[in-house]
Design a protein around this motif. Structure first.
Motif, short mmCIF file in Angstrom:
data_model
loop_
_atom_site.label_atom_id
_atom_site.label_comp_id
_atom_site.label_asym_id
_atom_site.label_seq_id
_atom_site.Cartn_x
_atom_site.Cartn_y
_atom_site.Cartn_z
N ASP A 1 27.58 48.17 19.28
CA ASP A 1 27.00 48.05 17.94
C ASP A 1 25.84 47.06 17.89
O ASP A 1 25.45 46.63 16.81
CB ASP A 1 28.07 47.61 16.94
N THR A 2 25.29 46.68 19.04
CA THR A 2 24.22 45.69 19.09
C THR A 2 22.93 46.32 19.62
O THR A 2 22.94 47.01 20.64
CB THR A 2 24.62 44.50 19.97
N LEU A 3 21.83 46.07 18.91
CA LEU A 3 20.49 46.50 19.32
C LEU A 3 19.67 45.25 19.58
O LEU A 3 19.57 44.37 18.72
CB LEU A 3 19.82 47.33 18.22
N LYS A 4 19.09 45.15 20.77
CA LYS A 4 18.24 44.02 21.12
C LYS A 4 16.83 44.54 21.34
O LYS A 4 16.62 45.50 22.09
CB LYS A 4 18.75 43.34 22.39
N LEU A 5 15.84 43.93 20.67
CA LEU A 5 14.43 44.29 20.80
C LEU A 5 13.64 43.09 21.32
O LEU A 5 13.95 41.96 20.97
CB LEU A 5 13.83 44.67 19.44
N CYS A 6 12.62 43.37 22.11
CA CYS A 6 11.69 42.32 22.52
C CYS A 6 10.29 42.91 22.41
O CYS A 6 10.00 43.96 22.97
CB CYS A 6 11.97 41.88 23.95
N LEU A 7 9.42 42.23 21.64
CA LEU A 7 8.08 42.73 21.43
C LEU A 7 7.07 41.60 21.41
O LEU A 7 7.42 40.47 21.10
CB LEU A 7 7.98 43.54 20.13
N PRO A 8 5.81 41.90 21.74
CA PRO A 8 4.77 40.89 21.63
C PRO A 8 4.63 40.48 20.17
O PRO A 8 4.66 41.32 19.28
CB PRO A 8 3.51 41.59 22.12
N PHE A 9 4.48 39.20 19.92
CA PHE A 9 4.39 38.71 18.54
C PHE A 9 3.18 37.80 18.44
O PHE A 9 3.25 36.61 18.71
CB PHE A 9 5.67 37.94 18.18
N ILE A 10 2.07 38.38 18.05
CA ILE A 10 0.82 37.63 17.91
C ILE A 10 -0.09 38.42 16.98
O ILE A 10 0.10 39.61 16.77
CB ILE A 10 0.17 37.37 19.29
N GLY A 11 -1.08 37.79 16.42
CA GLY A 11 -1.96 38.40 15.43
C GLY A 11 -2.71 39.63 15.90
O GLY A 11 -2.75 39.94 17.09
N THR B 1 12.42 34.62 26.59
CA THR B 1 11.36 34.02 25.79
C THR B 1 11.51 32.51 25.87
O THR B 1 12.58 32.00 26.16
CB THR B 1 11.37 34.53 24.34
N ASP B 2 10.44 31.80 25.64
CA ASP B 2 10.46 30.34 25.64
C ASP B 2 9.40 29.86 24.66
O ASP B 2 8.66 30.67 24.10
CB ASP B 2 10.23 29.79 27.06
N PRO B 3 9.28 28.55 24.42
CA PRO B 3 8.31 28.06 23.43
C PRO B 3 6.86 28.48 23.69
O PRO B 3 6.07 28.59 22.77
CB PRO B 3 8.46 26.53 23.50
N LYS B 4 6.50 28.74 24.94
CA LYS B 4 5.13 29.14 25.25
C LYS B 4 4.96 30.66 25.27
O LYS B 4 3.86 31.16 25.42
CB LYS B 4 4.71 28.58 26.60
N SER B 5 6.04 31.37 25.13
CA SER B 5 6.01 32.83 25.19
C SER B 5 5.31 33.42 23.97
O SER B 5 5.29 32.84 22.89
CB SER B 5 7.44 33.36 25.25
N GLN B 6 4.76 34.60 24.15
CA GLN B 6 4.16 35.33 23.03
C GLN B 6 5.02 36.54 22.68
O GLN B 6 4.53 37.49 22.09
CB GLN B 6 2.74 35.74 23.39
N SER B 7 6.30 36.46 23.04
CA SER B 7 7.23 37.54 22.73
C SER B 7 8.29 37.07 21.74
O SER B 7 8.58 35.88 21.65
CB SER B 7 7.94 38.03 24.00
N LEU B 8 8.83 38.03 21.05
CA LEU B 8 9.87 37.78 20.05
C LEU B 8 11.07 38.63 20.42
O LEU B 8 10.93 39.82 20.70
CB LEU B 8 9.35 38.18 18.66
N VAL B 9 12.26 38.03 20.44
CA VAL B 9 13.49 38.77 20.70
C VAL B 9 14.27 38.85 19.39
O VAL B 9 14.51 37.83 18.74
CB VAL B 9 14.35 38.09 21.80
#
Length: 76
Positions: free
Chosen positions: A27-37, A50-58
């Motif tokens: 019942d769990t969906l995990k997404l990871c996508l680039p998150f920037i303008g 992901t980490d503080p310098k990453s440009q990805s969002l989980v």
């Protein structure tokens, strides 16, 4: 390798679809996508890290358990 998905819609107006990865486990969906303008065109993530310098969002979504509702009593 994680499954791939391309996300588009009103949130992504003015940019090309976001190239993301996903994983479904029960019942769990995990997404990871680039998150920037909008001006950026980042590549599809390769893993869910992901980490503080990453440009990805989980994002992690879990299906809600909805209790069964008893039908209303029949009129007499």
């Amino acid at each position: 390798h994680p499954a791939e998905i391309d996300l588009f819609g009103s949130v992504f107006d003015e940019v090309r679809p976001r190239e993301a990865i996903y994983q479904i486990d029960g019942d769990t969906l995990k997404l990871c996508l680039p998150f920037i303008g909008p001006p950026a065109d980042l590549p599809r993530p390769k893993d869910f890290k992901t980490d503080p310098k990453s440009q990805s969002l989980v994002l992690i979504y879990r299906r809600a358990i909805v209790p069964e509702i008893a039908p209303p009593p029949k009129p007499k």
